[in-house]
Enzyme design. Structure first.
Site, PDB file in Angstrom:
ATOM      1  N   LEU A  23       9.151  18.796  -2.430  1.00 39.96           N
ATOM      2  CA  LEU A  23      10.281  19.722  -2.407  1.00 39.96           C
ATOM      3  C   LEU A  23      10.016  20.859  -1.423  1.00 39.96           C
ATOM      4  O   LEU A  23      10.530  21.963  -1.586  1.00 39.96           O
ATOM      5  CB  LEU A  23      10.543  20.286  -3.813  1.00 39.96           C
ATOM      6  CG  LEU A  23      11.129  19.313  -4.840  1.00 39.96           C
ATOM      7  CD1 LEU A  23      11.274  19.991  -6.209  1.00 39.96           C
ATOM      8  CD2 LEU A  23      12.491  18.762  -4.393  1.00 39.96           C
ATOM      9  N   ALA A  38      10.830  22.406   1.873  1.00 33.07           N
ATOM     10  CA  ALA A  38      11.875  22.286   2.895  1.00 33.07           C
ATOM     11  C   ALA A  38      11.286  22.442   4.293  1.00 33.07           C
ATOM     12  O   ALA A  38      10.219  23.024   4.468  1.00 33.07           O
ATOM     13  CB  ALA A  38      12.942  23.341   2.648  1.00 33.07           C
ATOM     14  N   LYS A  56      11.029   4.283   9.782  1.00 29.76           N
ATOM     15  CA  LYS A  56      11.038   2.827   9.969  1.00 29.76           C
ATOM     16  C   LYS A  56      11.475   2.108   8.687  1.00 29.76           C
ATOM     17  O   LYS A  56      12.284   1.177   8.727  1.00 29.76           O
ATOM     18  CB  LYS A  56       9.612   2.380  10.361  1.00 29.76           C
ATOM     19  CG  LYS A  56       9.380   0.895  10.406  1.00 29.76           C
ATOM     20  CD  LYS A  56       8.037   0.601  11.065  1.00 29.76           C
ATOM     21  CE  LYS A  56       6.947   0.210  10.100  1.00 29.76           C
ATOM     22  NZ  LYS A  56       7.071  -1.105   9.512  1.00 29.76           N
ATOM     23  N   LYS A  88       3.103  15.847  10.571  1.00 29.28           N
ATOM     24  CA  LYS A  88       2.625  16.608   9.412  1.00 29.28           C
ATOM     25  C   LYS A  88       1.184  17.027   9.718  1.00 29.28           C
ATOM     26  O   LYS A  88       0.602  16.536  10.693  1.00 29.28           O
ATOM     27  CB  LYS A  88       2.727  15.779   8.130  1.00 29.28           C
ATOM     28  CG  LYS A  88       1.813  14.577   8.086  1.00 29.28           C
ATOM     29  CD  LYS A  88       1.911  13.914   6.725  1.00 29.28           C
ATOM     30  CE  LYS A  88       0.745  12.967   6.519  1.00 29.28           C
ATOM     31  NZ  LYS A  88       0.781  12.323   5.220  1.00 29.28           N
ATOM     32  N   CYS A 109       6.364   5.892   8.756  1.00 25.94           N
ATOM     33  CA  CYS A 109       6.848   5.102   7.612  1.00 25.94           C
ATOM     34  C   CYS A 109       8.272   5.411   7.191  1.00 25.94           C
ATOM     35  O   CYS A 109       9.106   4.499   7.146  1.00 25.94           O
ATOM     36  CB  CYS A 109       5.916   5.294   6.422  1.00 25.94           C
ATOM     37  SG  CYS A 109       4.311   4.577   6.714  1.00 25.94           S
ATOM     38  N   ARG A 134       4.750  10.247  15.957  1.00 26.03           N
ATOM     39  CA  ARG A 134       5.853   9.296  15.855  1.00 26.03           C
ATOM     40  C   ARG A 134       6.980   9.900  15.009  1.00 26.03           C
ATOM     41  O   ARG A 134       6.748  10.349  13.899  1.00 26.03           O
ATOM     42  CB  ARG A 134       5.371   7.969  15.252  1.00 26.03           C
ATOM     43  CG  ARG A 134       4.612   7.137  16.277  1.00 26.03           C
ATOM     44  CD  ARG A 134       4.079   5.882  15.675  1.00 26.03           C
ATOM     45  NE  ARG A 134       2.974   6.159  14.761  1.00 26.03           N
ATOM     46  CZ  ARG A 134       2.332   5.231  14.059  1.00 26.03           C
ATOM     47  NH1 ARG A 134       2.714   3.971  14.135  1.00 26.03           N
ATOM     48  NH2 ARG A 134       1.334   5.559  13.273  1.00 26.03           N
ATOM     49  N   GLU A 158       0.860  -1.195   0.000  1.00 22.02           N
ATOM     50  CA  GLU A 158       0.000   0.000   0.000  1.00 22.02           C
ATOM     51  C   GLU A 158       0.889   1.235   0.000  1.00 22.02           C
ATOM     52  O   GLU A 158       2.031   1.174   0.429  1.00 22.02           O
ATOM     53  CB  GLU A 158      -0.934  -0.013   1.217  1.00 22.02           C
ATOM     54  CG  GLU A 158      -0.277  -0.261   2.568  1.00 22.02           C
ATOM     55  CD  GLU A 158       0.509   0.899   3.121  1.00 22.02           C
ATOM     56  OE1 GLU A 158       0.173   2.039   2.778  1.00 22.02           O
ATOM     57  OE2 GLU A 158       1.460   0.665   3.897  1.00 22.02           O
ATOM     58  N   LEU A 182      -0.422   4.354   1.215  1.00 20.02           N
ATOM     59  CA  LEU A 182      -1.322   5.324   1.845  1.00 20.02           C
ATOM     60  C   LEU A 182      -0.563   6.370   2.636  1.00 20.02           C
ATOM     61  O   LEU A 182       0.333   6.034   3.394  1.00 20.02           O
ATOM     62  CB  LEU A 182      -2.253   4.628   2.855  1.00 20.02           C
ATOM     63  CG  LEU A 182      -2.915   3.325   2.444  1.00 20.02           C
ATOM     64  CD1 LEU A 182      -3.843   2.863   3.555  1.00 20.02           C
ATOM     65  CD2 LEU A 182      -3.659   3.536   1.159  1.00 20.02           C
ATOM     66  N   ARG A 183      -1.014   7.612   2.463  1.00 18.58           N
ATOM     67  CA  ARG A 183      -0.448   8.674   3.300  1.00 18.58           C
ATOM     68  C   ARG A 183      -1.365   8.888   4.492  1.00 18.58           C
ATOM     69  O   ARG A 183      -2.599   8.830   4.340  1.00 18.58           O
ATOM     70  CB  ARG A 183      -0.393   9.990   2.518  1.00 18.58           C
ATOM     71  CG  ARG A 183       0.646  10.021   1.448  1.00 18.58           C
ATOM     72  CD  ARG A 183       0.391  11.152   0.477  1.00 18.58           C
ATOM     73  NE  ARG A 183      -0.873  10.959  -0.251  1.00 18.58           N
ATOM     74  CZ  ARG A 183      -1.357  11.819  -1.142  1.00 18.58           C
ATOM     75  NH1 ARG A 183      -0.719  12.937  -1.396  1.00 18.58           N
ATOM     76  NH2 ARG A 183      -2.496  11.570  -1.768  1.00 18.58           N
TER      77      ARG A 183
HETATM   78  C1  UDX Z   1       4.493   8.162   3.512  1.00 20.58           C
HETATM   79  C2  UDX Z   1       4.338   7.899   2.005  1.00 20.58           C
HETATM   80  O1  UDX Z   1       4.040   9.146   1.358  1.00 20.58           O
HETATM   81  C3  UDX Z   1       3.241   6.874   1.756  1.00 20.58           C
HETATM   82  O2  UDX Z   1       3.173   6.596   0.359  1.00 20.58           O
HETATM   83  C4  UDX Z   1       3.610   5.611   2.520  1.00 20.58           C
HETATM   84  O3  UDX Z   1       2.670   4.605   2.323  1.00 20.58           O
HETATM   85  C5  UDX Z   1       3.761   5.924   4.001  1.00 20.58           C
HETATM   86  O4  UDX Z   1       4.752   6.928   4.168  1.00 20.58           O
HETATM   87  P1  UDX Z   1       3.210   9.558   5.356  1.00 20.58           P
HETATM   88  O5  UDX Z   1       4.150   8.992   6.370  1.00 20.58           O
HETATM   89  O6  UDX Z   1       1.768   9.641   5.691  1.00 20.58           O
HETATM   90  O7  UDX Z   1       3.302   8.760   3.985  1.00 20.58           O
HETATM   91  O8  UDX Z   1       3.738  11.048   5.088  1.00 20.58           O
HETATM   92  P2  UDX Z   1       4.167  11.948   3.843  1.00 20.58           P
HETATM   93  O9  UDX Z   1       3.048  12.818   3.447  1.00 20.58           O
HETATM   94  O10 UDX Z   1       4.816  11.155   2.789  1.00 20.58           O
HETATM   95  O11 UDX Z   1       5.274  12.860   4.567  1.00 20.58           O
HETATM   96  C6  UDX Z   1       6.398  12.262   5.206  1.00 20.58           C
HETATM   97  C7  UDX Z   1       7.250  13.312   5.880  1.00 20.58           C
HETATM   98  O12 UDX Z   1       7.935  14.113   4.930  1.00 20.58           O
HETATM   99  C8  UDX Z   1       6.489  14.283   6.766  1.00 20.58           C
HETATM  100  O13 UDX Z   1       7.220  14.544   7.924  1.00 20.58           O
HETATM  101  C9  UDX Z   1       6.367  15.522   5.908  1.00 20.58           C
HETATM  102  O14 UDX Z   1       6.211  16.700   6.660  1.00 20.58           O
HETATM  103  C10 UDX Z   1       7.701  15.477   5.175  1.00 20.58           C
HETATM  104  N1  UDX Z   1       7.673  16.207   3.917  1.00 20.58           N
HETATM  105  C11 UDX Z   1       6.934  15.744   2.864  1.00 20.58           C
HETATM  106  C12 UDX Z   1       8.408  17.379   3.786  1.00 20.58           C
HETATM  107  O15 UDX Z   1       9.083  17.825   4.735  1.00 20.58           O
HETATM  108  N2  UDX Z   1       8.398  18.019   2.590  1.00 20.58           N
HETATM  109  C13 UDX Z   1       7.683  17.573   1.531  1.00 20.58           C
HETATM  110  O16 UDX Z   1       7.753  18.226   0.473  1.00 20.58           O
HETATM  111  C14 UDX Z   1       6.921  16.413   1.667  1.00 20.58           C
END
Ligand code: UDX
Length: 443
Positions: A259, A261, A272, A329, A269, A336, A155, A157-158
């Site tokens: 992108l 920052a 881990k 986020k 995810c 976590r 999967e 999923l975000r």
């Molecule tokens: C992620 C993957 O996107 C998803 O496909 C997977 O199944 C699980 O892990 P998620 O952990 O929900 O999903 O968060 P995501 O939206 O990907 O963001 C991950 C981290 O990166 C967050 O801390 C977010 O703030 C950070 N981030 C993301 C940035 O700092 N800048 C960005 O441009 C994008």
């Protein structure tokens, strides 16, 4: 009938979405407290739409939940969505996957039902072939491809968008050594998604397993990359990572997403999965230097918040610092591996007093920091009489704060925009001392 083993975030979302589509779904989990909550439609975690779906599918009877794993015996499809938590060495604990495979195998033993068994949990390459398959074969007394068809179907999923991502996936990856299993699962998804069916990639178990890790490692690398550029830009008057990211993202080989920052990535995810991938590589006698560097870059990125606060205030000792945003986020209460944690610890270590606010994660924050910090009930109260305010998570409600909120509420309006949600020119013109991730010095 469909069974879903493991009702964590991925399992519950999968179960309620399938039940909402009209399939009869049995959710299986050994945690009675969790089952009770799902039966009563009490929230298990903060995730948009999940509660509505939960209520509706429990009321319609399309979803039932049980701890009795043998209830999966008459299912056509069985999803394994159990957790794969980190071990001390960074690798993943496959204990729950193993237990699910044993239970599925045992329930198949006395059944003449052909079952599609689908591994959706994030697992290291080789898990389906070397762990799940032999266990089910042993426990069921049936050969893979005969009594059951095994596939790997990761999967993507975000958090905060889990229902949307399940209902509108951008791709489906199906891995198996059994072409019938791939065909069967593909037909199921064609029926489920009808005209919304996304591209399907049919491949081996190992590729499917590795695609999931490659995906998260790549995205984390993209964020760590732009964070590195942000750190360079911060030292140069006239430089701004936002504009650099916009220019970079216009190259369609790069693209504009991921992108933004900040002070580093977090969540359940990326950290881990990158650790699991590194540990897996080491078991192959390979050191994935690039991925290790991404993790290391992220480990120290949170220090940039302290660095900017010190640039603004010199000493942080005794200063009152408002931290806006604690979840890793927006749209989640999940803390976590949230970057707010090392930032707050760093501020406390410098002798600062911290007052924090998050629209969803206050309960988690209280559990974590207890009385080491103060808690506010809204963003304006949080910044009251503070010496510096740091934006850590880009919640929508912070975006509507105006420069006058900071000027009127704070002892001295010093703002560190860690997610680039404000306009430097407007805020500076209104009298705010403005510092931001990836923004060259304005003063
Ligand atoms: C992620 C993957 O996107 C998803 O496909 C997977 O199944 C699980 O892990 P998620 O952990 O929900 O999903 O968060 P995501 O939206 O990907 O963001 C991950 C981290 O990166 C967050 O801390 C977010 O703030 C950070 N981030 C993301 C940035 O700092 N800048 C960005 O441009 C994008």
């Amino acid at each position: 009938m469909i069974s879903v083993f493991g009702l964590g975030r991925v399992g519950l979302v999968t179960a309620v979405c399938l039940a909402n589509k009209g399939y009869q779904v049995i959710g299986i989990d050994r945690d009675r407290h969790r089952l009770e909550k799902i039966r009563n439609s009490d929230p298990l975690f903060f995730e948009p739409k999940v509660l509505e779906y939960n209520k509706s599918v429990i009321a319609s009877g399309k979803l039932s939940v049980t701890e009795d794993a043998s209830m999966s015996a008459r299912s056509d499809l069985v999803y394994i969505t159990v957790g794969t938590p980190s071990k001390k060495d960074g690798g993943i604990n496959l204990g729950f996957v193993k237990n699910a495979a044993i239970a599925i195998g045992q329930s198949l033993r006395n059944s003449d039902q052909y079952q599609m068994v689908i591994v959706k949990s994030t697992v290291i390459p080789g898990t389906a072939r070397n762990l799940v398959k032999p266990i089910i074969e042993k426990e069921s007394g049936k050969k893979s491809g005969k009594g059951f068809g095994l596939s790997t179907n990761p999967e993507f999923l975000r958090e905060g968008k889990a229902i949307h991502d399940t209902e509108y996936p951008d791709r489906i990856v199906i891995g198996s050594e059994d072409s019938e299993a791939i065909k069967n699962l593909e037909s199921f998804y064609r029926e489920l998604y009808a005209e919304r069916i996304p591209p399907i990639l049919r491949t081996t178990h190992e590729n499917a397993e590795l695609i999931k890790y490659a995906n998260n490692a790549f995205l984390a690398m993209k964020v760590s990359f732009i964070n590195t550029i942000a750190n360079i830009a911060e030292s140069m008057p006239g430089a701004d990572v936002k504009t650099i990211a916009a220019g970079l993202g216009l190259d369609d080989r790069v693209g504009p997403k991921f992108l933004n920052a900040g002070f580093g990535w977090g969540g359940s995810c990326f950290p881990k999965d990158l650790s699991a991938l590194i540990t897996f590589c080491k078991s192959l006698n390979y050191s994935p230097r690039l991925i290790e560097a991404v993790v290391e870059q992220n480990r120290i990125q949170s220090r940039r918040a302290i660095h900017l606060a010190k640039r603004a205030l010199r000493s942080l000792k005794g200063k009152r610092i408002a931290v806006l945003g604690l979840a890793f986020k927006p749209k989640t209460d999940d803390m976590r591996e949230a970057v707010s944690i090392p930032i707050i610890k760093g501020l406390l270590a410098q002798g600062a007093k911290v007052v924090a606010y998050d629209p969803a994660a206050m309960k988690n924050a209280r559990g974590m920091f207890q009385d080491a910090i103060q808690y506010a009930t809204n963003p304006r109260e949080c910044m009251d009489s503070s010496d510096c305010c740091i934006i850590v998570t880009e919640w929508e409600e912070f975006k509507t704060l105006s420069p006058s909120d900071f000027v009127e509420r704070m002892r001295k309006p010093v703002l560190i925009d860690g997610r680039r949600i404000y306009d430097a020119v407007d805020f500076t013109a209104a009298g705010v001392r403005f510092f931001a991730v990836g923004l060259g010095p304005l003063e």
